[in-house]
Design a protein around this motif. Sequence first.
Motif, PDB file in Angstrom:
ATOM      1  N   PHE A 117       1.590  33.523  12.815  1.00  0.00           N
ATOM      2  CA  PHE A 117       2.551  33.395  13.910  1.00  0.00           C
ATOM      3  C   PHE A 117       3.394  34.669  14.049  1.00  0.00           C
ATOM      4  N   ILE A 118       3.935  35.141  12.931  1.00  0.00           N
ATOM      5  CA  ILE A 118       4.763  36.356  12.957  1.00  0.00           C
ATOM      6  C   ILE A 118       3.924  37.559  13.380  1.00  0.00           C
ATOM      7  N   ALA A 119       2.702  37.663  12.864  1.00  0.00           N
ATOM      8  CA  ALA A 119       1.842  38.794  13.232  1.00  0.00           C
ATOM      9  C   ALA A 119       1.579  38.817  14.742  1.00  0.00           C
ATOM     10  N   ARG A 120       1.312  37.651  15.318  1.00  0.00           N
ATOM     11  CA  ARG A 120       1.105  37.590  16.783  1.00  0.00           C
ATOM     12  C   ARG A 120       2.386  37.964  17.527  1.00  0.00           C
ATOM     13  N   SER A 167       7.445  38.464   3.872  1.00  0.00           N
ATOM     14  CA  SER A 167       8.875  38.174   3.736  1.00  0.00           C
ATOM     15  C   SER A 167       9.395  37.425   4.964  1.00  0.00           C
ATOM     16  N   GLU A 168       8.993  37.875   6.138  1.00  0.00           N
ATOM     17  CA  GLU A 168       9.423  37.201   7.370  1.00  0.00           C
ATOM     18  C   GLU A 168       8.808  35.813   7.480  1.00  0.00           C
ATOM     19  N   ALA A 169       7.547  35.668   7.066  1.00  0.00           N
ATOM     20  CA  ALA A 169       6.902  34.351   7.083  1.00  0.00           C
ATOM     21  C   ALA A 169       7.659  33.374   6.188  1.00  0.00           C
ATOM     22  N   LEU A 205      -3.543  45.506   7.699  1.00  0.00           N
ATOM     23  CA  LEU A 205      -2.186  46.043   7.537  1.00  0.00           C
ATOM     24  C   LEU A 205      -2.112  46.874   6.269  1.00  0.00           C
ATOM     25  N   ASP A 206      -1.210  47.853   6.249  1.00  0.00           N
ATOM     26  CA  ASP A 206      -0.954  48.553   4.991  1.00  0.00           C
ATOM     27  C   ASP A 206      -0.046  47.676   4.127  1.00  0.00           C
ATOM     28  N   GLN A 207       0.145  48.068   2.881  1.00  0.00           N
ATOM     29  CA  GLN A 207       0.887  47.240   1.932  1.00  0.00           C
ATOM     30  C   GLN A 207       2.323  46.984   2.380  1.00  0.00           C
ATOM     31  N   ALA A 208       2.996  48.021   2.869  1.00  0.00           N
ATOM     32  CA  ALA A 208       4.397  47.851   3.291  1.00  0.00           C
ATOM     33  C   ALA A 208       4.511  46.879   4.456  1.00  0.00           C
ATOM     34  N   ALA A 209       3.621  46.998   5.428  1.00  0.00           N
ATOM     35  CA  ALA A 209       3.643  46.085   6.579  1.00  0.00           C
ATOM     36  C   ALA A 209       3.318  44.664   6.139  1.00  0.00           C
ATOM     37  N   ALA A 210       2.379  44.529   5.213  1.00  0.00           N
ATOM     38  CA  ALA A 210       2.012  43.205   4.714  1.00  0.00           C
ATOM     39  C   ALA A 210       3.182  42.561   3.969  1.00  0.00           C
ATOM     40  N   GLU A 211       3.887  43.338   3.171  1.00  0.00           N
ATOM     41  CA  GLU A 211       5.043  42.808   2.449  1.00  0.00           C
ATOM     42  C   GLU A 211       6.138  42.368   3.406  1.00  0.00           C
ATOM     43  N   ALA A 262       0.240  26.184   1.308  1.00  0.00           N
ATOM     44  CA  ALA A 262      -0.612  27.339   1.606  1.00  0.00           C
ATOM     45  C   ALA A 262      -1.001  27.371   3.080  1.00  0.00           C
ATOM     46  N   ALA A 263      -1.359  26.223   3.631  1.00  0.00           N
ATOM     47  CA  ALA A 263      -1.755  26.152   5.040  1.00  0.00           C
ATOM     48  C   ALA A 263      -0.582  26.487   5.953  1.00  0.00           C
ATOM     49  N   CYS A 264       0.570  25.934   5.646  1.00  0.00           N
ATOM     50  CA  CYS A 264       1.761  26.182   6.459  1.00  0.00           C
ATOM     51  C   CYS A 264       2.179  27.649   6.375  1.00  0.00           C
ATOM     52  N   PHE A 265       2.146  28.208   5.162  1.00  0.00           N
ATOM     53  CA  PHE A 265       2.580  29.588   4.975  1.00  0.00           C
ATOM     54  C   PHE A 265       1.631  30.565   5.670  1.00  0.00           C
ATOM     55  N   GLU A 266       0.328  30.317   5.573  1.00  0.00           N
ATOM     56  CA  GLU A 266      -0.610  31.197   6.271  1.00  0.00           C
ATOM     57  C   GLU A 266      -0.405  31.110   7.781  1.00  0.00           C
ATOM     58  N   SER A 267      -0.136  29.930   8.295  1.00  0.00           N
ATOM     59  CA  SER A 267       0.155  29.784   9.725  1.00  0.00           C
ATOM     60  C   SER A 267       1.398  30.574  10.110  1.00  0.00           C
ATOM     61  N   ALA A 268       2.406  30.579   9.240  1.00  0.00           N
ATOM     62  CA  ALA A 268       3.617  31.360   9.510  1.00  0.00           C
ATOM     63  C   ALA A 268       3.300  32.853   9.526  1.00  0.00           C
ATOM     64  N   ILE A 269       2.453  33.311   8.618  1.00  0.00           N
ATOM     65  CA  ILE A 269       2.028  34.715   8.607  1.00  0.00           C
ATOM     66  C   ILE A 269       1.370  35.075   9.936  1.00  0.00           C
TER      67      ILE A 269
END
Length: 137
Positions: free
Chosen positions: A62-65, A112-114, A102-108, A53-60
């Motif tokens: 990272f991609i958002a930045r 996926s990229e994370a 983010l809207d739902q599509a952007a969040a999805e 969970a910690a690693c995946f949230e960090s990936a989210i």
Amino acid sequence: MALYATQAHVTGGRAGHGETSDGLLKVDLAMPKELGGPGGATNPEQLFAVGYAACFESAIRFIARKQKLPLTDAGVTSTVSLLPNGEGFKLGVALAAQTKGLDQAAAEALVSEAHNICPYSNAIRGNVEVALSVKAA
């Protein structure tokens, strides 16, 4: 060359004790009651769930930045299941991400990229089924 490496030592397996070499993590281990153990201490599945969970949230994040997305907050709930696999066992994982800004599509798309760059996702890809979900707010 590794960007980072760490080391941990365990004695007693699922009914033992583990420590990292730097002494920052010291944890007693116990078989969960659901598996016939006494419970009362953590177990490998719980440790994996927290780490993933910690690693995946960090990936989210990272991609958002990297993509300059208007993400204002995020969280990940991981569910790790121990499943039978013939004479042995295997893991199942569900990751439920929550995003704000983010809207739902952007969040999805972000989740996926994370999943494509997260080291935990890459380590288990093709071996452990991971169910992804996301709720945007």
